[in-house]
Design an enzyme around this catalytic site. Structure first.
Site, PDB file in Angstrom:
ATOM      1  N   PHE A  67       1.438  22.010  72.999  1.00  0.00           N
ATOM      2  CA  PHE A  67       1.292  21.130  74.324  1.00  0.00           C
ATOM      3  C   PHE A  67       2.214  19.761  74.049  1.00  0.00           C
ATOM      4  O   PHE A  67       2.165  19.280  72.636  1.00  0.00           O
ATOM      5  CB  PHE A  67      -0.160  20.549  74.428  1.00  0.00           C
ATOM      6  CG  PHE A  67      -0.574  19.532  75.683  1.00  0.00           C
ATOM      7  CD1 PHE A  67      -0.480  20.295  76.733  1.00  0.00           C
ATOM      8  CD2 PHE A  67      -0.249  18.193  75.794  1.00  0.00           C
ATOM      9  CE1 PHE A  67      -0.907  19.643  78.077  1.00  0.00           C
ATOM     10  CE2 PHE A  67      -0.554  17.293  76.770  1.00  0.00           C
ATOM     11  CZ  PHE A  67      -0.718  18.208  77.990  1.00  0.00           C
ATOM     12  N   ASP A  98      -6.399  20.215  67.713  1.00  0.00           N
ATOM     13  CA  ASP A  98      -6.287  19.650  68.905  1.00  0.00           C
ATOM     14  C   ASP A  98      -7.445  20.675  69.777  1.00  0.00           C
ATOM     15  O   ASP A  98      -6.977  21.812  70.029  1.00  0.00           O
ATOM     16  CB  ASP A  98      -5.083  19.512  69.590  1.00  0.00           C
ATOM     17  CG  ASP A  98      -5.015  18.646  70.942  1.00  0.00           C
ATOM     18  OD1 ASP A  98      -6.165  18.874  71.722  1.00  0.00           O
ATOM     19  OD2 ASP A  98      -4.262  18.218  71.355  1.00  0.00           O
ATOM     20  N   TYR A 103     -11.402  14.581  79.825  1.00  0.00           N
ATOM     21  CA  TYR A 103     -11.322  14.753  81.381  1.00  0.00           C
ATOM     22  C   TYR A 103     -11.321  16.136  81.825  1.00  0.00           C
ATOM     23  O   TYR A 103     -11.186  16.731  82.810  1.00  0.00           O
ATOM     24  CB  TYR A 103     -10.086  13.984  82.001  1.00  0.00           C
ATOM     25  CG  TYR A 103      -8.914  14.173  81.424  1.00  0.00           C
ATOM     26  CD1 TYR A 103      -8.118  15.099  81.619  1.00  0.00           C
ATOM     27  CD2 TYR A 103      -8.444  13.088  80.333  1.00  0.00           C
ATOM     28  CE1 TYR A 103      -6.871  15.353  80.942  1.00  0.00           C
ATOM     29  CE2 TYR A 103      -7.078  13.057  80.021  1.00  0.00           C
ATOM     30  CZ  TYR A 103      -6.530  14.277  80.032  1.00  0.00           C
ATOM     31  OH  TYR A 103      -5.049  14.478  79.618  1.00  0.00           O
ATOM     32  N   ARG A 143      -1.672  29.886  86.128  1.00  0.00           N
ATOM     33  CA  ARG A 143      -2.967  29.318  85.227  1.00  0.00           C
ATOM     34  C   ARG A 143      -4.013  29.261  86.024  1.00  0.00           C
ATOM     35  O   ARG A 143      -4.049  28.419  86.728  1.00  0.00           O
ATOM     36  CB  ARG A 143      -2.383  28.305  84.436  1.00  0.00           C
ATOM     37  CG  ARG A 143      -3.428  27.932  83.217  1.00  0.00           C
ATOM     38  CD  ARG A 143      -3.008  26.699  82.642  1.00  0.00           C
ATOM     39  NE  ARG A 143      -3.475  25.635  83.147  1.00  0.00           N
ATOM     40  CZ  ARG A 143      -3.490  24.476  82.415  1.00  0.00           C
ATOM     41  NH1 ARG A 143      -3.329  24.241  81.232  1.00  0.00           N
ATOM     42  NH2 ARG A 143      -3.819  23.505  83.248  1.00  0.00           N
TER      43      ARG A 143
HETATM   44  C1  LIG Z   1      -4.740  17.705  78.009  1.00  0.00           C
HETATM   45  C2  LIG Z   1      -4.027  17.916  76.698  1.00  0.00           C
HETATM   46  C3  LIG Z   1      -3.790  16.501  75.965  1.00  0.00           C
HETATM   47  C4  LIG Z   1      -3.846  15.345  76.710  1.00  0.00           C
HETATM   48  O1  LIG Z   1      -3.339  13.857  75.932  1.00  0.00           O
HETATM   49  P1  LIG Z   1      -3.445  12.657  76.845  1.00  0.00           P
HETATM   50  O2  LIG Z   1      -3.127  11.625  75.710  1.00  0.00           O
HETATM   51  O3  LIG Z   1      -4.933  12.707  77.328  1.00  0.00           O
HETATM   52  O4  LIG Z   1      -2.506  12.674  77.904  1.00  0.00           O
HETATM   53  C5  LIG Z   1      -3.152  16.539  74.622  1.00  0.00           C
HETATM   54  N1  LIG Z   1      -3.323  17.904  73.877  1.00  0.00           N
HETATM   55  C6  LIG Z   1      -3.517  18.962  74.415  1.00  0.00           C
HETATM   56  C7  LIG Z   1      -3.479  20.195  73.648  1.00  0.00           C
HETATM   57  C8  LIG Z   1      -3.944  18.947  75.720  1.00  0.00           C
HETATM   58  O5  LIG Z   1      -4.318  20.230  76.567  1.00  0.00           O
END
Ligand SMILES: *Cc1c(COP(=O)(O)O)cnc(C)c1O
Length: 405
Positions: free
Chosen positions: A123, A192, A217, A364
């Site tokens: 990500f 993560d 979220y 997706r």
């Molecule tokens: C959704 C997501 C994030 C989101 O990070 P934010 O700081 O909330 O924007 C981070 N890592 C992964 C793998 C995600 O899927």
């Protein structure tokens, strides 16, 4: 298919939970892995927190309404969903900020090592957060394809940082094996869990993980921009030194001293005053997901995606699947490749089937198990088959070009 779907819905032990969420009329929502649905209890809780705790209680509510404890309390409720002890998890900041704190803390716990190892295509924010520390001269980013991670672990690696369920493909990493490989190489591991928490079981303590972060979220239904969470194994609490030494991470924030002293427990991960309203909404989602139970959610998530594939097959649709075909090694999603994925996604949205497009050619579809029905799977598969056959996506593609030029 619809008959079989209704039969499965009738026998679904989670069927009554759908009614605890607000699912908009006429929408089949296949994007709960990006922004989870609104629990029906949330607006009432928010109204109480705003009108009573804030409006009436004002500053007194930090104590009277236990605002101070919210981060640790909600973290304690997230803990059993990810195989952690309550004192090992805290709800705070965003996933990105929590990544920063834990990467930096990991670097400090492995003096002489600078490499943060991850995979290309992780990500974006995860990779960007390493770059930020690289710019400061503190870290060195190394990326290895998923099949070659073990061999990229050497004596320079301070932290192995991976996302358990890949956001694009849903492919899962073997957390136990990679955690062990990292430890054998003398590195720490940071998982993560953004696309796992609330949809699949995770056993952080069982695999001996060091650090983890995750998102509030998505499957936890905490609302847009909800606070994220961070996990630190208890054995590291005494040695941990995270760099964002704000007063909410202080051992005695109200002593108002000039020097920083880490809070002894997981509270040391906090930085500034936490967002009470955001935490209040997050807690409703976490309570509801915990009530349903992660094992049941996982069983249903697998059944939903398997049924969706069966329904597609029944319609004669044969789209290349980018996700692993075995539901046991993928997250709660299916991703398909099509050169016109963007246009197909738009045509589906026009029909009320909300999925998403991921660059450059991926459609997706997420299957949040708490509120989706097998009937939704049958209907979504029918819509996708019709969109592909009718060619109506070509119109959506035309609109995309018009928007770009
Ligand atoms: C959704 C997501 C994030 C989101 O990070 P934010 O700081 O909330 O924007 C981070 N890592 C992964 C793998 C995600 O899927």
């Amino acid at each position: 298919m619809i008959g079989k779907a209704r039969e499965l819905d009738g026998a679904d032990p989670l069927r009554d939970f759908r009614d605890r969420f607000h699912v908009p009329e006429g929408v089949i929502y296949l994007d709960g892995n990006s922004l989870g649905c609104l629990p029906k209890a949330t607006p009432g809780v928010m109204a109480r927190v705003v009108e009573q705790e804030w409006g009436e209680g004002l500053i007194r509510s930090w104590n009277d309404a236990n605002w101070f404890e919210m981060g640790a309390r909600i973290g304690g409720k997230i803990a059993p969903l990810i195989g952690a002890q309550p004192g090992e998890v805290i709800a705070c900041d965003s996933t990105s900020v929590n990544l920063f704190k834990l990467i930096a803390a990991g670097l400090q716990m492995r003096p002489g090592r600078k490499v943060i190892l991850s995979e290309p295509g992780n990500f974006p924010t995860d990779l960007y957060m390493i770059e930020g520390l690289e710019r400061q001269g503190l870290a060195q980013r190394r990326l290895a394809e998923r099949g070659r991670i073990a061999e990229a672990l050497d004596e320079d690696v301070a932290v192995l940082m991976l996302t358990h369920a890949h956001y694009k493909t849903g492919e899962l990493f073997d957390m136990a094996a990679l955690t062990k490989a990292a430890h054998d190489a003398g590195a720490l591991v940071l998982w993560d869990l953004s696309h796992s928490t609330g949809a699949l079981p995770v056993d952080l303590d069982g695999v001996d993980a060091d650090f983890a972060v995750g998102c509030g979220y998505k499957y936890l239904c905490g609302g847009p921009g909800a606070p994220a969470f961070a996990f630190v194994a208890e054995r590291h609490h005494a040695d941990l030194q995270q760099p964002l030494t704000g007063w909410f991470g202080h051992a005695h924030p109200f002593a108002f001293t000039d020097s920083y002293e880490d809070a002894p427990g997981i509270e040391q991960l906090q930085c500034g005053t936490h967002p009470v309203l955001g935490l209040a909404a997050l807690e409703v989602g976490v309570d509801l997901i915990a009530e349903i139970g992660v094992e049941r959610l996982y069983a249903k998530s697998r059944a939903l995606s398997e049924f969706f594939l069966e329904a597609l097959h029944d319609h004669g649709v044969d789209l290349p699947l980018v996700s692993p075909p075995d539901s046991g090694v993928r997250g709660s999603q299916l991703s398909f490749r099509h050169e016109h994925a963007y246009a197909i996604c738009q045509a589906l949205i026009a029909r009320g089937v909300i999925g998403d497009f991921r660059d450059p050619d991926i459609l997706r579809l997420g299957f949040a198990p708490a509120y989706l029905r097998f009937e939704d799977m049958a209907e979504a598969a029918r819509h996708l088959a019709e969109v592909l056959k009718s060619g109506e996506w070509q119109k959506a593609e035309f609109n995309q070009r018009a928007a770009v030029t």
